[in-house]
Structure formats: structure tokens, C-alpha cells
Design an enzyme around this catalytic site. Sequence first.
Site, PDB file in Angstrom:
ATOM      1  N   ARG A  44      34.478  37.769  56.261  1.00  0.00           N
ATOM      2  CA  ARG A  44      34.195  38.837  55.328  1.00  0.00           C
ATOM      3  C   ARG A  44      32.965  39.644  55.764  1.00  0.00           C
ATOM      4  O   ARG A  44      32.743  40.743  55.294  1.00  0.00           O
ATOM      5  CB  ARG A  44      33.925  38.184  53.972  1.00  0.00           C
ATOM      6  N   ARG A  65      46.006  46.286  36.757  1.00  0.00           N
ATOM      7  CA  ARG A  65      46.498  44.925  36.903  1.00  0.00           C
ATOM      8  C   ARG A  65      46.296  44.148  35.601  1.00  0.00           C
ATOM      9  O   ARG A  65      45.185  44.092  35.087  1.00  0.00           O
ATOM     10  CB  ARG A  65      45.668  44.259  38.009  1.00  0.00           C
ATOM     11  N   ARG A 112      41.813  40.865  33.628  1.00  0.00           N
ATOM     12  CA  ARG A 112      40.711  40.008  34.083  1.00  0.00           C
ATOM     13  C   ARG A 112      39.437  40.850  34.117  1.00  0.00           C
ATOM     14  O   ARG A 112      39.485  42.006  34.523  1.00  0.00           O
ATOM     15  CB  ARG A 112      40.994  39.468  35.489  1.00  0.00           C
ATOM     16  N   ARG A 163      33.009  46.068  43.101  1.00  0.00           N
ATOM     17  CA  ARG A 163      33.613  45.169  44.091  1.00  0.00           C
ATOM     18  C   ARG A 163      33.984  45.941  45.351  1.00  0.00           C
ATOM     19  O   ARG A 163      33.806  45.448  46.462  1.00  0.00           O
ATOM     20  CB  ARG A 163      34.891  44.531  43.524  1.00  0.00           C
TER      21      ARG A 163
END
Length: 215
Positions: A88, A127, A160, A171
Site C-alpha cells: 500500500r 454502497r 457503513r 479515504r
Amino acid sequence: MIIVMLGPPGAGKGTQAELLAERLNLMHLSTGDVLREAVAQGTPLGRLAEPYMARGELVPDDVMIGLIKERLGKPDAARGVILDGFPRTLPQAQALNQALAQIGQKVDRVFYLRVPVDELLVRISGRYTCPRCGATYQRRQPRPGAEERCDACGAVLEQRPDDRIEVARRRLDVYFEQTAPLIEFYRSQGILVEINGMQSIEDVLKDELAALPAR
Ligand SMILES: [Zn+2]
């Protein structure tokens, strides 16, 4: 064969990793699965990782590298793996190269799924998850005020906290900041292939299969 999947949240990286793994008969290694497995089995590295996971913190690079290396050595990974969620950061990518060199291996191909930020925000913030059965749904235009229900079990769908638009934007910022150097790192090694992530799932997969190294 070792393939690394790169792409921001919402780019479809996990889906593609799974499809590619199935098609190529490779092992799909997502960071979360590797961590959960090691913790469940109580391996020495798993025990080191556990407190970080319990606190919701990132597991240190050396522990993560050790876990990936250990996982690559297992028989079911012998044909090759698709890494999803790791590396990452640039130090992780450098450490991965070193660890692989020690066992006579290397990263063969890196797929970077490119999707514009506006589209990522629409995808992530659309989502919804079913709290009862875990089904996930994509709602491009949720009806304002109306409760969205699960097609499978009828429970009211939830979003979420991670997927709310303000959090999603943060993010994505973090992702691009950490990952941009990684893209350059793999590009300079001549193994990065950029894939247009705005296509259908099937077409993205087709482009990836067409860009595999010859063996
Ligand atoms: Zn449900």
C-alpha cells in the site's frame, strides 16, 4: 506468477482479484484474509499483529511483510498469488521486492485500475449493506427519505460509516497520497499496466488477461 492489484477504494480491485485468481488458478491473497488467518491460527506473527488489529490500527510493515512472506511459502500459493491490498506504500513495495528476491521470486505484473474520483465517490457513497444477511447493494440514486430494503431478507439496508461521502473523500485522499509513489515505482520497473476501470467487469478482466506477461 505474482500479480499485484492496485486501485483506490471503489475501483473494483477485490472483484477483479477474485475473478483473475479463479481464471488463472492462482491464490487470491487479500491483506485482511492473511491477517485474520494468522491471528486465528495463533502464529507468532499473528500474535504480533493481533493487538494492532484489535485497536483498529495499521499493522507495522515488518509484521505485514513477514506474514505475506510466510503465506507465499505455503503449498497452496505455489502456483502464484494475486496480492490485493498489499503493498500500500512505497516502503512496503520495496520490502516486498526484497523479500521476494530472497526466495527467488519477483512481482510479475501490477494492474492499476484507473477510475476518476467523481465516479469513485458515487460508487462508494452508493454502497449499502444488509445488517442481517450481509448482502451489499449499489444504489446510484437512493430515493430520498425512503427506506431501502434487502431484496434477499427484507431488512432495512445501512450504509457503513466508512462509505459516507465525507469519509469516502478522506479515504481517497489518503489512498492517492500513499499510492502515487507506488505507481511510479512499478512503472519504472516496466511491470505496471494501467487498466480503464470505467468499463464493465468483463471488459476490465479481458484487458487484464490480455496484458499478462508471457510465460
Ligand atoms: Zn439481507
